[in-house]
Scaffold this active site. Structure first.
Site, PDB file in Angstrom:
ATOM      1  N   TYR A  35       0.683  -4.078  28.325  1.00 56.26           N
ATOM      2  CA  TYR A  35       0.033  -5.254  28.011  1.00 56.26           C
ATOM      3  C   TYR A  35       0.960  -6.541  27.913  1.00 56.26           C
ATOM      4  O   TYR A  35       0.771  -7.439  27.357  1.00 56.26           O
ATOM      5  CB  TYR A  35      -0.807  -5.317  26.937  1.00 56.26           C
ATOM      6  CG  TYR A  35      -2.214  -4.467  27.231  1.00 56.26           C
ATOM      7  CD1 TYR A  35      -2.906  -5.116  28.534  1.00 56.26           C
ATOM      8  CD2 TYR A  35      -2.812  -3.589  26.565  1.00 56.26           C
ATOM      9  CE1 TYR A  35      -4.109  -4.323  28.825  1.00 56.26           C
ATOM     10  CE2 TYR A  35      -3.948  -2.893  26.799  1.00 56.26           C
ATOM     11  CZ  TYR A  35      -4.683  -3.246  28.006  1.00 56.26           C
ATOM     12  OH  TYR A  35      -5.854  -2.729  28.448  1.00 56.26           O
ATOM     13  N   LYS A  54     -10.385   3.974  28.409  1.00 55.31           N
ATOM     14  CA  LYS A  54      -9.522   3.857  27.277  1.00 55.31           C
ATOM     15  C   LYS A  54     -10.344   4.364  25.924  1.00 55.31           C
ATOM     16  O   LYS A  54     -11.282   5.062  26.271  1.00 55.31           O
ATOM     17  CB  LYS A  54      -9.749   2.218  27.166  1.00 55.31           C
ATOM     18  CG  LYS A  54      -9.180   1.124  27.963  1.00 55.31           C
ATOM     19  CD  LYS A  54      -9.521  -0.251  27.638  1.00 55.31           C
ATOM     20  CE  LYS A  54      -9.013  -1.104  28.612  1.00 55.31           C
ATOM     21  NZ  LYS A  54      -9.052  -2.559  28.270  1.00 55.31           N
ATOM     22  N   GLU A 111       2.551  -0.610  36.726  1.00 50.43           N
ATOM     23  CA  GLU A 111       1.918   0.190  35.894  1.00 50.43           C
ATOM     24  C   GLU A 111       1.944   1.809  36.081  1.00 50.43           C
ATOM     25  O   GLU A 111       1.963   2.556  35.325  1.00 50.43           O
ATOM     26  CB  GLU A 111       0.096  -0.197  35.870  1.00 50.43           C
ATOM     27  CG  GLU A 111      -0.093  -1.594  35.399  1.00 50.43           C
ATOM     28  CD  GLU A 111      -1.355  -2.255  35.315  1.00 50.43           C
ATOM     29  OE1 GLU A 111      -1.706  -3.149  35.070  1.00 50.43           O
ATOM     30  OE2 GLU A 111      -2.318  -1.654  35.974  1.00 50.43           O
ATOM     31  N   PHE A 155      -5.292 -12.284  20.558  1.00 50.80           N
ATOM     32  CA  PHE A 155      -5.935 -10.963  20.408  1.00 50.80           C
ATOM     33  C   PHE A 155      -4.975  -9.792  20.820  1.00 50.80           C
ATOM     34  O   PHE A 155      -5.367  -8.471  20.656  1.00 50.80           O
ATOM     35  CB  PHE A 155      -7.136 -10.886  21.284  1.00 50.80           C
ATOM     36  CG  PHE A 155      -6.721 -11.040  22.826  1.00 50.80           C
ATOM     37  CD1 PHE A 155      -6.315  -9.874  24.055  1.00 50.80           C
ATOM     38  CD2 PHE A 155      -7.325 -12.146  23.484  1.00 50.80           C
ATOM     39  CE1 PHE A 155      -6.055 -10.145  24.962  1.00 50.80           C
ATOM     40  CE2 PHE A 155      -6.904 -12.466  24.605  1.00 50.80           C
ATOM     41  CZ  PHE A 155      -6.234 -11.554  25.553  1.00 50.80           C
ATOM     42  N   HIS A 180      -9.576   0.476  32.248  1.00 45.72           N
ATOM     43  CA  HIS A 180      -8.649  -0.330  32.687  1.00 45.72           C
ATOM     44  C   HIS A 180      -8.477   0.032  34.237  1.00 45.72           C
ATOM     45  O   HIS A 180      -8.442   0.997  34.637  1.00 45.72           O
ATOM     46  CB  HIS A 180      -7.187  -0.088  31.954  1.00 45.72           C
ATOM     47  CG  HIS A 180      -6.208  -0.785  32.801  1.00 45.72           C
ATOM     48  ND1 HIS A 180      -5.767  -2.187  32.449  1.00 45.72           N
ATOM     49  CD2 HIS A 180      -5.298  -0.360  33.750  1.00 45.72           C
ATOM     50  CE1 HIS A 180      -5.002  -2.563  33.491  1.00 45.72           C
ATOM     51  NE2 HIS A 180      -4.519  -1.526  33.982  1.00 45.72           N
ATOM     52  N   ASN A 195     -13.749  -2.474  26.542  1.00 42.90           N
ATOM     53  CA  ASN A 195     -14.483  -2.367  27.895  1.00 42.90           C
ATOM     54  C   ASN A 195     -14.347  -1.097  28.585  1.00 42.90           C
ATOM     55  O   ASN A 195     -14.662  -1.058  29.675  1.00 42.90           O
ATOM     56  CB  ASN A 195     -14.195  -3.554  28.751  1.00 42.90           C
ATOM     57  CG  ASN A 195     -12.508  -4.088  28.893  1.00 42.90           C
ATOM     58  OD1 ASN A 195     -11.742  -3.157  28.522  1.00 42.90           O
ATOM     59  ND2 ASN A 195     -12.303  -5.045  29.105  1.00 42.90           N
TER      60      ASN A 195
END
Ligand code: UDP
Ligand code: MG
Length: 166
Positions: A50, A10, A136, A58, A125, A122
């Site tokens: 997402y 990310k 995905e 969020f 992914h 984080n």
């Protein structure tokens, strides 16, 4: 049975120059990388990726995060790792979603943080199951960008407009 999993480094991982460290950690799995590319994430791709989280508080911040708007670096490194137990192996190394709950030697435990606005940055992914991996991978990659045959594909011919070297 070999299985594929989508891995994204990310924008925070890229900005913090963590690519090498993360790839080194992932190499512990002995899995094979069967596709890799830099992607400038469009709004459409971010929202589709997402979409299961669209009702979360969020969500808007998360979309900005994956598009790189929080890091002035509008790109992610997208890869497919492939092999026995790939999904579980990569999830294990990645660690828990919340970087403060993640095992401290996991990738997220080592490199993740929670922003003041509450988003978990984080660094990585990783797909959670076979169905998610399939969805995905088809979203991020075209069949010809992957060096093994993962899912049924068809060949179509159409007039292409693409850049070539001048
Ligand atoms: N996320 C967040 N807050 C939460 C849950 C998730 O900021 O309470 C972010 C985090 O970056 C996470 C991503 O949304 O990696 C996708 O969430 P998911 O539940 O799919 O977690 P993951 O599969 O990435 O562990
Ligand atoms: Mg997830």
């Amino acid at each position: 049975m070999k299985e594929p999993t989508l891995v994204l480094i990310k924008p925070d991982g890229l900005v913090k120059s963590l690519t090498g460290n993360i790839l080194t950690r992932l190499s512990e799995t002995k899995l094979e990388i069967v596709a890799a590319k830099m992607v400038s994430v469009s709004d459409e791709l971010a929202r589709e990726h997402y979409k299961h989280l669209k009702d979360k508080p969020f969500y808007d911040e998360l979309i900005k995060y994956i598009k790189g708007e929080l890091h002035a670096r509008r790109k992610v490194l997208a890869m497919i790792y492939y092999g026995e137990g790939a999904i579980e192996k990569v999830r294990q190394l990645a660690g828990a979603t919340n970087p403060e709950e993640a095992d401290s030697i996991s990738i997220r435990g080592q490199y993740g943080r929670i922003t003041t606005s509450g988003v978990y940055e984080n660094a990585i992914h990783a797909s959670t199951n076979l169905k998610e991996a399939k969805r995905e991978i088809k979203l991020w990659f075209k069949p010809d960008e992957i060096i093994v045959d993962l899912y049924p594909a068809k060949t179509i011919s159409h007039e292409v407009r693409e850049k070539e070297w001048a």
